[in-house]
Design a protein around this motif. Structure first.
Motif, PDB file in Angstrom:
ATOM      1  N   LEU A  62      19.473  19.423  82.502  1.00  0.00           N
ATOM      2  CA  LEU A  62      19.727  18.411  81.479  1.00  0.00           C
ATOM      3  C   LEU A  62      18.558  18.348  80.502  1.00  0.00           C
ATOM      4  CD1 LEU A  62      21.970  16.329  80.939  1.00  0.00           C
ATOM      5  CD2 LEU A  62      20.488  14.629  81.966  1.00  0.00           C
ATOM      6  N   PHE A  63      17.346  18.434  81.024  1.00  0.00           N
ATOM      7  CA  PHE A  63      16.165  18.402  80.151  1.00  0.00           C
ATOM      8  C   PHE A  63      16.165  19.611  79.213  1.00  0.00           C
ATOM      9  CE2 PHE A  63      11.593  19.684  79.691  1.00  0.00           C
ATOM     10  CZ  PHE A  63      11.313  18.773  78.683  1.00  0.00           C
ATOM     11  N   VAL A  64      16.416  20.788  79.799  1.00  0.00           N
ATOM     12  CA  VAL A  64      16.452  21.991  78.961  1.00  0.00           C
ATOM     13  C   VAL A  64      17.532  21.836  77.893  1.00  0.00           C
ATOM     14  CG1 VAL A  64      16.938  24.465  78.967  1.00  0.00           C
ATOM     15  CG2 VAL A  64      15.541  23.476  80.770  1.00  0.00           C
ATOM     16  N   SER A  65      18.628  21.203  78.289  1.00  0.00           N
ATOM     17  CA  SER A  65      19.755  21.053  77.376  1.00  0.00           C
ATOM     18  C   SER A  65      19.403  20.181  76.172  1.00  0.00           C
ATOM     19  CB  SER A  65      20.928  20.448  78.142  1.00  0.00           C
ATOM     20  OG  SER A  65      22.072  20.430  77.351  1.00  0.00           O
ATOM     21  N   THR A  66      18.469  19.235  76.360  1.00  0.00           N
ATOM     22  CA  THR A  66      18.093  18.382  75.230  1.00  0.00           C
ATOM     23  C   THR A  66      17.115  19.093  74.295  1.00  0.00           C
ATOM     24  OG1 THR A  66      16.272  17.419  76.466  1.00  0.00           O
ATOM     25  CG2 THR A  66      18.360  16.270  76.584  1.00  0.00           C
ATOM     26  N   LEU A  67      16.567  20.221  74.735  1.00  0.00           N
ATOM     27  CA  LEU A  67      15.542  20.897  73.937  1.00  0.00           C
ATOM     28  C   LEU A  67      16.136  21.772  72.849  1.00  0.00           C
ATOM     29  CD1 LEU A  67      13.020  22.023  76.699  1.00  0.00           C
ATOM     30  CD2 LEU A  67      12.840  20.082  75.172  1.00  0.00           C
ATOM     31  N   THR A  68      17.371  22.178  73.025  1.00  0.00           N
ATOM     32  CA  THR A  68      17.930  23.165  72.113  1.00  0.00           C
ATOM     33  C   THR A  68      19.316  22.746  71.640  1.00  0.00           C
ATOM     34  OG1 THR A  68      18.764  25.416  71.991  1.00  0.00           O
ATOM     35  CG2 THR A  68      18.649  24.452  74.155  1.00  0.00           C
ATOM     36  N   ASN A  69      19.759  23.353  70.588  1.00  0.00           N
ATOM     37  CA  ASN A  69      21.107  23.094  70.103  1.00  0.00           C
ATOM     38  C   ASN A  69      22.061  24.212  70.483  1.00  0.00           C
ATOM     39  OD1 ASN A  69      20.575  20.644  69.033  1.00  0.00           O
ATOM     40  ND2 ASN A  69      20.250  21.387  66.940  1.00  0.00           N
TER      41      ASN A  69
ATOM     42  N   GLY B  22      24.047  25.986  73.404  1.00  0.00           N
ATOM     43  CA  GLY B  22      24.494  25.821  74.783  1.00  0.00           C
ATOM     44  C   GLY B  22      24.157  27.022  75.647  1.00  0.00           C
ATOM     45  N   ILE B  23      24.368  28.222  75.083  1.00  0.00           N
ATOM     46  CA  ILE B  23      24.104  29.446  75.840  1.00  0.00           C
ATOM     47  C   ILE B  23      22.620  29.527  76.206  1.00  0.00           C
ATOM     48  CG2 ILE B  23      24.148  31.969  75.729  1.00  0.00           C
ATOM     49  CD1 ILE B  23      26.889  30.859  75.755  1.00  0.00           C
TER      50      ILE B  23
ATOM     51  N   ALA C 119      24.995  21.752  83.578  1.00  0.00           N
ATOM     52  CA  ALA C 119      23.921  20.876  83.094  1.00  0.00           C
ATOM     53  C   ALA C 119      23.379  21.371  81.762  1.00  0.00           C
ATOM     54  CB  ALA C 119      22.798  20.806  84.132  1.00  0.00           C
ATOM     55  N   GLY C 120      23.208  22.678  81.631  1.00  0.00           N
ATOM     56  CA  GLY C 120      22.678  23.219  80.387  1.00  0.00           C
ATOM     57  C   GLY C 120      23.620  22.980  79.225  1.00  0.00           C
ATOM     58  N   ASP C 121      24.893  22.954  79.544  1.00  0.00           N
ATOM     59  CA  ASP C 121      25.894  22.764  78.509  1.00  0.00           C
ATOM     60  C   ASP C 121      26.010  21.298  78.091  1.00  0.00           C
ATOM     61  OD1 ASP C 121      27.846  24.021  76.904  1.00  0.00           O
ATOM     62  OD2 ASP C 121      29.404  23.039  78.106  1.00  0.00           O
ATOM     63  N   ALA C 122      25.512  20.389  78.935  1.00  0.00           N
ATOM     64  CA  ALA C 122      25.818  18.968  78.783  1.00  0.00           C
ATOM     65  C   ALA C 122      25.530  18.448  77.379  1.00  0.00           C
ATOM     66  CB  ALA C 122      25.047  18.166  79.831  1.00  0.00           C
ATOM     67  N   VAL C 123      24.313  18.633  76.898  1.00  0.00           N
ATOM     68  CA  VAL C 123      23.949  18.117  75.582  1.00  0.00           C
ATOM     69  C   VAL C 123      23.984  19.235  74.550  1.00  0.00           C
ATOM     70  CG1 VAL C 123      22.147  17.003  74.245  1.00  0.00           C
ATOM     71  CG2 VAL C 123      22.563  16.295  76.604  1.00  0.00           C
ATOM     72  N   ALA C 124      23.375  20.381  74.910  1.00  0.00           N
ATOM     73  CA  ALA C 124      23.293  21.477  73.951  1.00  0.00           C
ATOM     74  C   ALA C 124      24.677  21.983  73.572  1.00  0.00           C
ATOM     75  CB  ALA C 124      22.456  22.609  74.548  1.00  0.00           C
ATOM     76  N   GLY C 125      25.607  21.950  74.507  1.00  0.00           N
ATOM     77  CA  GLY C 125      26.956  22.421  74.224  1.00  0.00           C
ATOM     78  C   GLY C 125      27.636  21.551  73.172  1.00  0.00           C
ATOM     79  N   GLU C 126      27.429  20.228  73.310  1.00  0.00           N
ATOM     80  CA  GLU C 126      27.999  19.312  72.316  1.00  0.00           C
ATOM     81  C   GLU C 126      27.357  19.564  70.958  1.00  0.00           C
ATOM     82  OE1 GLU C 126      30.354  17.217  72.930  1.00  0.00           O
ATOM     83  OE2 GLU C 126      30.312  16.675  75.051  1.00  0.00           O
ATOM     84  N   ALA C 127      26.039  19.771  70.950  1.00  0.00           N
ATOM     85  CA  ALA C 127      25.337  20.023  69.697  1.00  0.00           C
ATOM     86  C   ALA C 127      25.841  21.314  69.072  1.00  0.00           C
ATOM     87  CB  ALA C 127      23.835  20.099  69.948  1.00  0.00           C
ATOM     88  N   ASN C 128      26.070  22.291  69.947  1.00  0.00           N
ATOM     89  CA  ASN C 128      26.546  23.593  69.495  1.00  0.00           C
ATOM     90  C   ASN C 128      27.911  23.480  68.834  1.00  0.00           C
ATOM     91  OD1 ASN C 128      25.885  26.221  69.247  1.00  0.00           O
ATOM     92  ND2 ASN C 128      26.798  26.860  71.193  1.00  0.00           N
ATOM     93  N   ALA C 129      28.761  22.688  69.461  1.00  0.00           N
ATOM     94  CA  ALA C 129      30.123  22.561  68.953  1.00  0.00           C
ATOM     95  C   ALA C 129      30.200  21.553  67.812  1.00  0.00           C
ATOM     96  CB  ALA C 129      31.046  22.142  70.089  1.00  0.00           C
TER      97      ALA C 129
END
Lengths: 300, 413
Positions: A211-218, A220-221, A113-123
């Motif tokens: 998922l919410f945390v994932s939208t807060l940051t860019n 993924g880790i 879940a943490g990787d869901a959005v932030a991981g894409e942003a990271n990559a």
């Protein structure tokens, strides 16, 4: 990249264009295959599958000389149901789920879940996903659906692995519920499936939180670490008696209520409370994730 | 929620930025609103669901007591919630291990099975517990103590009494003569015989035994318990000021006349000391399989031969005799609610030695040192029961205030 992406929410807009539906399924299929093909996901599932093997072998070795599992006596320490495993392999399913639910399962879900959005942003792939005419809300829903699918798959991996190990190492047959009544093996198998579904549903709250945390940051880790850290912190808080007034509202508070399905008759009160609480967390953090994701600047 | 902007908002950068900011804040209103609705639901639904006290025909306390005596509920199943708050220091696990340790070593045959009912049901003395009860006639009863991912069941089926502790997978088994219970009931003995009173009915029977001219019994309106209309029976000691019992309230089902809820409030006010009530009840016949029990394969079975030898109460009687040997007889001072039980432990060097060494010191630290006409001693207080252990080895116990207890001790000398 501009802020405030158009992000037309399809079901609120009057003009629902037919291609959208194909897009959703395409997107979902795409997300599912991407997620489940990742080495990271496969490694997580591998670890989850290994837990029942470890528990099963440990119980088998410990009870080789006929001594009862779980240290006999008070049966304290060790996950629930461990005392019954030697007599019926099906109990390994319940023991494995009880052992993985407090840490391994939420950790795996937190990672995905943490990787869901932030991981894409990271990559740097998030902006390309948004170029497709799917809209941010739809992308977020797809991400959440994928995470929930992972919850279910992860739980089933534990359950199936435990059933296989239990069948190999221990006898199977009619079983005694924790209320002392006997049920047939088929009935027990049905309850095991129901318990797996309830355990998967218990992870809905963590998935929304991640998922919410994932939208807060860019990063993924950072998102994964925060989610897993939150899961651990809340579980520690849930043990503090002085917080009894708020404890029933912590998402892990009723996690072990899945064992109530092994009572006869089933004790529904805590089970329903658990499901209601998970739905509440999904609504609160899901909408918070939506509020954040649909309005934030996408820079990567 | 802010209205939806279409694509043109991105063209006007300035306006778009402001709009986006406003929209962002507005959208965070959704999770906040969801939380608000949830909080309101949690707070309000119980208040709204409480549809007020039911309207029932008037009844006198005498009539109600008669109806209760005639009540013959043979079949029921339900969930009982027990809260006990004696105001004892919370020793947590230590308390349980002390209690079960004492019981295990005190039991005549010295076995320590975790499935032994007397050890298990001691846990009910503190905290809040959920029980499930089922009964089908005098020969088939089941009592289950719900624990975390485990359960302790006590099943009485015909001549067998089974205790099953699912956590440790241990079984306790005793045999009772088939008609022991019926005989017990005919003799007017306690229902449940050797089990401590845990259901509202058992507790009410005990409370009503003490009803005499020192007690006022009134019907105090109606209430709803576990979805059933009930009369509230209020039992109050007349000798207020000396006893620690404030009042006992019993909610009696208006149709079956079965006590559904039992609440004992201390005279000092505050939360109930004992609160036992059904949260769910059904008068339908429970499934026969409920009472069937065969020890699971591999479970450790402990046979209780003390039970098998004689009547159901043999072991209890024996241990009571053992206990009585240690005391110079038991006297009851005072009457009604002011009764104080007095006995002599025979030990001359007082409270500090009565527990022996460190334990005595530990107990002493919980009590208050007092002196009076009886000499000096230590008073141990709970919210309901006070006990005075004098230095010359006499013990006075009663549900009376500290002052009344010391006066009784003075008189009892």
């Amino acid at each position: 990249m501009s802020r405030a992406e158009p992000a037309a929410v399809p079901h609120t807009g009057p003009a629902v264009r037919p291609p959208r539906r194909r897009w959703t399924f395409g997107l979902l299929r795409n997300e599912l295959t991407t997620t489940f093909r990742r080495w990271r996901t496969l490694a997580l599932l591998g670890v989850l599958a290994a837990v029942p093997v470890l528990v099963g072998v440990a119980v088998r070795v410990e009870t080789r000389d006929g001594s009862p599992a779980g240290g006999g006596g008070g049966g304290e320490g060790g996950p629930a149901f461990i005392a019954q495993v030697t007599n019926n392999g099906l109990f390994l399913v319940f023991t494995a789920l009880a052992a993985t639910l407090p840490f391994f399962l939420p950790m795996a879900v937190g990672v995905v879940a943490g990787d869901a959005v932030a991981g894409e942003a990271n990559a740097g792939t998030l902006r390309y996903l948004l170029v497709a005419p799917a809209g941010r809300t739809r992308l977020l829903l797809t991400k959440y659906a994928t995470t929930l699918a992972f919850c279910l798959v992860a739980t089933l991996v534990v359950a199936v692995s435990a059933l296989a190990v239990g069948a190999l190492l221990f006898p199977l047959g009619d079983l005694t519920t924790i209320s002392g009544t006997r049920i047939t093996f088929a009935d027990g198998l049905g309850r095991a499936l129901l318990i797996a579904l309830v355990v998967a549903a218990s992870l809905i709250g963590v998935a929304a939180l991640g998922l919410f945390v994932s939208t807060l940051t860019n990063s993924g880790i950072a998102a994964m670490a925060t989610t897993v850290g939150l899961v651990i912190t809340v579980q520690i808080l849930d043990q503090i008696p002085q917080l009894h007034a708020v404890r029933p509202y912590f998402f892990p508070h009723y996690w072990l209520s899945f064992a109530d399905l092994m009572r006869d008759p089933v004790y529904w009160d805590d089970l329903l409370r658990n499901l209601g609480l998970q739905a509440l967390y999904a609504a609160v953090f899901g909408s918070a994730a939506w509020a954040r994701f649909t309005t934030k600047d996408i820079t990567a | 929620m802010a209205p939806y902007e279409s694509d043109d908002s991105t063209t006007a950068a300035e306006a778009g930025e402001r709009d986006a900011g406003r929209r962002g804040i507005a959208r965070y209103g959704v999770p906040v609103a969801v939380m608000g609705v949830a909080a309101a639901t949690i707070g309000l639904v119980p208040a709204l669901a409480d549809s007020g006290d039911p309207d029932l025909p008037k009844i006198s306390a005498q009539q109600l007591l008669e109806k209760m005596a005639q009540s013959d509920v043979q079949q029921l199943s339900g969930t009982v919630r027990i809260s006990t708050d004696l105001g004892l220091p919370d020793l947590g696990g230590l308390e349980n291990s002390l209690a079960s340790g004492a019981l295990a070593s005190g039991a005549p045959d010295g076995h320590g099975s975790s499935a032994d009912p007397s050890a298990k049901l001691t846990e009910l003395a503190t905290g809040t517990h959920t029980l499930r009860v089922a009964a089908d006639g005098p020969d088939r009863q089941k009592l289950s103590l719900l624990e975390n991912a485990a359960e302790y069941s006590l099943i009485h089926n015909g001549t067998d009494v089974w205790g099953y502790d699912s956590k440790a997978n241990e079984v306790y088994h005793a045999t009772a003569p088939a008609n022991a219970r019926q005989k017990d009931r005919k003799d007017g003995k306690d229902r449940g015989g050797d089990e401590p009173p845990v259901t509202p009915r058992q507790l009410t029977d005990q409370a009503l035994k003490s009803v005499d001219d020192t007690t006022s019994v009134t019907v105090d309106g109606t209430a709803q318990v576990a979805g059933r209309d009930a009369y509230k029976l209020l039992i109050k000691p007349r000798q207020s000021g000396t006893t620690t019992v404030g009042s006992i309230s019993v909610d009696v089902d208006a149709r079956t006349w079965l006590p559904l809820k039992f609440t004992l409030t201390p005279a000092s006010g505050g939360a109930a000391v004992v609160d036992v009530g059904f949260t769910r009840i059904s008068y339908a016949k429970p499934a026969a399989s409920t009472f069937d029990f065969t020890p699971p394969k591999g479970a450790k079975v402990t046979e209780d031969h003390a039970h098998a030898d004689g009547s159901a109460g043999a072991r209890e009687q024996k241990s009571e005799q053992d206990l009585a040997k240690g005391f110079d007889g038991l006297k009851v001072l005072g009457e009604g609610w002011n009764s104080v039980a007095a006995f002599d432990t025979g030990s001359r060097d007082g409270a500090s030695a009565s527990g022996g060494g460190d334990l005595g010191g530990l107990l002493g630290s919980f009590g208050d040192r007092v002196r009076g006409g009886f000499g000096s001693g230590t008073v141990f207080s709970t919210r309901l029961v006070n006990a005075l252990v004098t230095d010359d080895g006499k013990v006075y116990v009663g549900a009376v205030t500290k002052k009344a207890l010391m006066e009784a001790a003075d008189r009892g000398r």
